[in-house]
Design a protein around this motif. Structure first.
Motif, short mmCIF file in Angstrom:
data_model
loop_
_atom_site.label_atom_id
_atom_site.label_comp_id
_atom_site.label_asym_id
_atom_site.label_seq_id
_atom_site.Cartn_x
_atom_site.Cartn_y
_atom_site.Cartn_z
N ALA A 168 0.67 -1.11 0.03
CA ALA A 168 -0.01 -0.02 -0.08
C ALA A 168 0.85 1.29 0.15
O ALA A 168 0.21 2.37 -0.29
CB ALA A 168 -1.13 -0.13 1.22
N VAL A 169 1.91 1.20 0.28
CA VAL A 169 3.00 2.40 0.60
C VAL A 169 3.73 2.48 -0.45
O VAL A 169 4.44 3.39 -0.69
CB VAL A 169 3.89 2.17 1.88
N GLN A 170 4.08 1.40 -1.60
CA GLN A 170 4.75 1.51 -2.48
C GLN A 170 4.99 2.74 -3.42
O GLN A 170 6.00 3.39 -3.63
CB GLN A 170 4.82 0.44 -3.65
N ALA A 171 3.69 3.43 -3.93
CA ALA A 171 3.88 4.62 -4.67
C ALA A 171 4.46 5.54 -4.05
O ALA A 171 5.24 6.40 -4.58
CB ALA A 171 2.61 4.65 -5.23
N LEU A 172 4.06 5.81 -2.80
CA LEU A 172 4.27 6.73 -1.80
C LEU A 172 5.87 6.78 -1.65
O LEU A 172 6.58 7.83 -1.42
CB LEU A 172 3.76 6.87 -0.50
N ALA A 173 6.53 5.59 -1.25
CA ALA A 173 7.93 5.42 -0.92
C ALA A 173 8.65 5.75 -2.28
O ALA A 173 9.69 6.40 -2.34
CB ALA A 173 8.05 3.96 -0.71
N GLU A 174 8.18 5.59 -3.45
CA GLU A 174 8.69 5.77 -4.82
C GLU A 174 8.73 7.16 -5.18
O GLU A 174 9.82 7.74 -5.72
CB GLU A 174 8.28 5.07 -5.90
N ALA A 175 7.93 8.02 -4.40
CA ALA A 175 7.87 9.40 -4.65
C ALA A 175 8.78 10.20 -3.48
O ALA A 175 8.89 11.37 -3.79
CB ALA A 175 6.41 9.92 -4.54
N PRO A 196 -11.45 10.94 -7.23
CA PRO A 196 -10.30 9.78 -6.90
C PRO A 196 -9.13 9.88 -7.92
O PRO A 196 -9.32 10.24 -9.22
CB PRO A 196 -11.03 8.70 -6.91
N LEU A 197 -7.80 9.83 -7.37
CA LEU A 197 -6.51 9.85 -8.10
C LEU A 197 -6.18 8.39 -8.26
O LEU A 197 -6.46 7.39 -7.56
CB LEU A 197 -5.75 10.73 -7.65
N SER A 198 -5.31 8.05 -9.33
CA SER A 198 -4.82 6.82 -9.63
C SER A 198 -4.11 6.13 -8.81
O SER A 198 -3.83 4.95 -8.72
CB SER A 198 -4.42 6.87 -10.84
N SER A 199 -3.36 6.76 -7.96
CA SER A 199 -2.29 6.23 -6.79
C SER A 199 -2.34 7.11 -5.76
O SER A 199 -2.51 8.41 -5.53
CB SER A 199 -0.95 6.01 -7.50
N LEU A 200 -1.41 6.63 -4.56
CA LEU A 200 -1.46 7.07 -3.41
C LEU A 200 -0.52 8.29 -3.69
O LEU A 200 -0.21 9.31 -2.65
CB LEU A 200 -1.07 6.16 -2.12
N ALA A 201 0.62 8.13 -4.17
CA ALA A 201 1.53 9.13 -4.49
C ALA A 201 0.94 10.42 -5.20
O ALA A 201 1.05 11.65 -4.80
CB ALA A 201 2.80 8.76 -5.56
N TYR A 202 -0.04 10.33 -6.05
CA TYR A 202 -0.74 11.43 -6.76
C TYR A 202 -1.65 12.13 -5.56
O TYR A 202 -1.45 13.19 -5.52
CB TYR A 202 -1.58 10.95 -7.91
N PHE A 203 -2.23 11.34 -4.76
CA PHE A 203 -3.10 11.74 -3.64
C PHE A 203 -2.25 12.71 -2.89
O PHE A 203 -2.47 13.71 -2.51
CB PHE A 203 -3.81 10.77 -3.11
N ILE A 230 0.29 12.76 5.82
CA ILE A 230 0.71 13.13 4.46
C ILE A 230 0.42 14.81 4.43
O ILE A 230 1.22 15.43 3.85
CB ILE A 230 -0.09 12.65 3.52
N ALA A 231 -0.43 15.19 4.97
CA ALA A 231 -0.58 16.76 4.99
C ALA A 231 0.54 17.26 5.72
O ALA A 231 0.98 18.46 5.39
CB ALA A 231 -1.79 17.18 5.59
N GLY A 232 0.84 16.91 6.71
CA GLY A 232 2.21 17.12 7.69
C GLY A 232 3.39 17.31 6.81
O GLY A 232 4.21 18.00 7.17
N LEU A 233 3.71 16.53 5.89
CA LEU A 233 4.77 16.42 4.94
C LEU A 233 4.94 17.95 4.29
O LEU A 233 5.99 18.35 4.13
CB LEU A 233 4.85 15.45 3.92
N HIS A 234 3.89 18.16 3.85
CA HIS A 234 3.61 19.69 3.26
C HIS A 234 3.66 20.74 4.29
O HIS A 234 3.44 22.03 3.92
CB HIS A 234 2.32 19.82 2.35
N ASN A 235 3.65 20.52 5.55
CA ASN A 235 3.52 21.65 6.53
C ASN A 235 2.29 22.42 6.40
O ASN A 235 2.16 23.70 6.52
CB ASN A 235 4.88 22.68 6.48
N ILE A 236 1.06 21.69 6.02
CA ILE A 236 -0.07 22.16 6.19
C ILE A 236 -0.69 22.19 7.69
O ILE A 236 -0.54 21.23 8.23
CB ILE A 236 -1.00 21.63 5.35
#
Length: 335
Positions: A42-49, A240-247, A267-273
């Motif tokens: 489930a984390v693959q796309a986010l890890a690749e990004a 909806p987006l095609s992958s967790l990375a895009y989201f 994930i929002a925290g990564l952007h300092n939102i």
């Protein structure tokens, strides 16, 4: 010289996001080394990004095949942040001199190198991963870098993603995510909708609410959408987006993220939102443990009264206090 490091963190989305500071330390201290991770599917796309990761190996469940991949990569060091006996059985075959595991559970005695990864009272849980990496860097003569103010700079794509979410004029996009991944409680659609309606009514900011969801959460989001639409509140259902990375990238469009689900909050925290999080009322202080990576003044967090009978009842949250705090934040920073 260390050329290739494997970091093992094969659990949930939120847990992997909170491992970014540790990966940032590794990559910053060792820019020439290949920093590689072993993660859940489930984390693959986010890890690749992730900007601190050079190669990703996915947990397929086939331990023999995974071990062969590990062997083929010829790692100079392995850092086991998510320690299980299963993991030990895969990595003990590796011809790698340095394998580091945390000092907890009985498997610690199977490793030659261990370190304390127990974050102190009052510290967030992401410190545990950093403590392991800091031990590793010190052992190998590297200086420990200073962590950045923001872990993922996607500002160049903010306008594009705001357009995706139908941003217009001076609107502030307030993202709201119903449901929960299980680590926290879940607000009822009625309470969630009422909260958003009251925030919109009381703030001086021109708000547009973006309801994000995945899977079965669409039903909850639709229920909230209908209630807001009936009150003439500006609201859209997130396409909806095609992958967790895009989201994850798209959240850069948000001016605030409200949720009881820790994965999207992190994930929002990564952007300092600015994040508004709802957590179960436990004595283990989840507000501190599971805090997002946003700056302190951007973290608004709430729980129901602590207790076995009250801690999971999110209806007991003081929503008047939530409204007051959120409106004050919006009016102070955006009005």
């Amino acid at each position: 010289m260390i050329k290739r490091v494997l970091a093992i963190r094969h659990d949930k989305i939120g847990d992997f996001v909170l491992y970014w500071p540790a990966l940032c330390l590794l990559k910053t201290a060792m820019p020439e080394a290949s920093i590689e991770v072993f993660v859940a599917p489930a984390v693959q796309a986010l890890a690749e990004a992730c900007p601190y990761v050079d190669h990703v190996i996915v947990d397929t469940g086939d331990d023999k095949a995974i071990t062969e991949k590990f062997i083929a990569r010829k790692y100079d060091a392995v850092i086991v942040s998510c320690s299980e006996f299963r993991i030990y059985k895969m990595v003990h075959h590796l011809d790698t001199a340095y394998k580091l595991a945390p000092k907890h559970n009985w498997y610690q005695y199977l490793y030659r190198h261990t370190a304390d990864a127990r974050y102190k009272t009052g510290e967030p849980c992401w410190r545990g991963g950093c403590m392991l990496v800091e031990h590793f860097l010190t052992q190998h003569g590297y200086q420990i870098p200073t962590l950045p103010q923001q872990y993922w700079d996607m500002s160049a794509e903010r306008e594009k993603w705001q357009s995706y979410y139908h941003h217009q004029g001076d609107e502030k996009l307030i993202f709201a995510h119903p449901g929960t991944g299980g680590s926290s409680g879940s607000l009822s659609p009625a309470d969630f909708a009422r909260l958003l309606i009251n925030i919109n009514r009381k703030t001086r900011v021109n708000c547009k609410f973006v309801l994000t969801f995945s899977g079965d959460e669409e039903r909850l989001a639709q229920e909230i959408f209908d209630k807001l639409d009936q009150e003439s509140v500006k609201v859209v259902m997130a396409k909806p987006l095609s992958s967790l990375a895009y989201f994850a990238k798209s959240i850069v469009a948000a001016d605030m993220f409200i949720a009881g689900s820790t994965g999207p909050l992190h994930i929002a925290g990564l952007h300092n939102i600015a994040t508004v999080g709802f957590y179960a009322g436990r004595r283990s202080a989840p507000i501190v443990r599971w805090q997002t990576l946003s700056h302190r003044h951007k973290r608004l967090s709430y729980t129901p009264p602590i207790g076995k009978k009250t801690g999971r009842n999110m209806a007991l949250i003081d929503f008047n206090a939530v409204e007051k705090d959120v409106v004050a934040y919006l009016d102070t920073h955006y009005a």
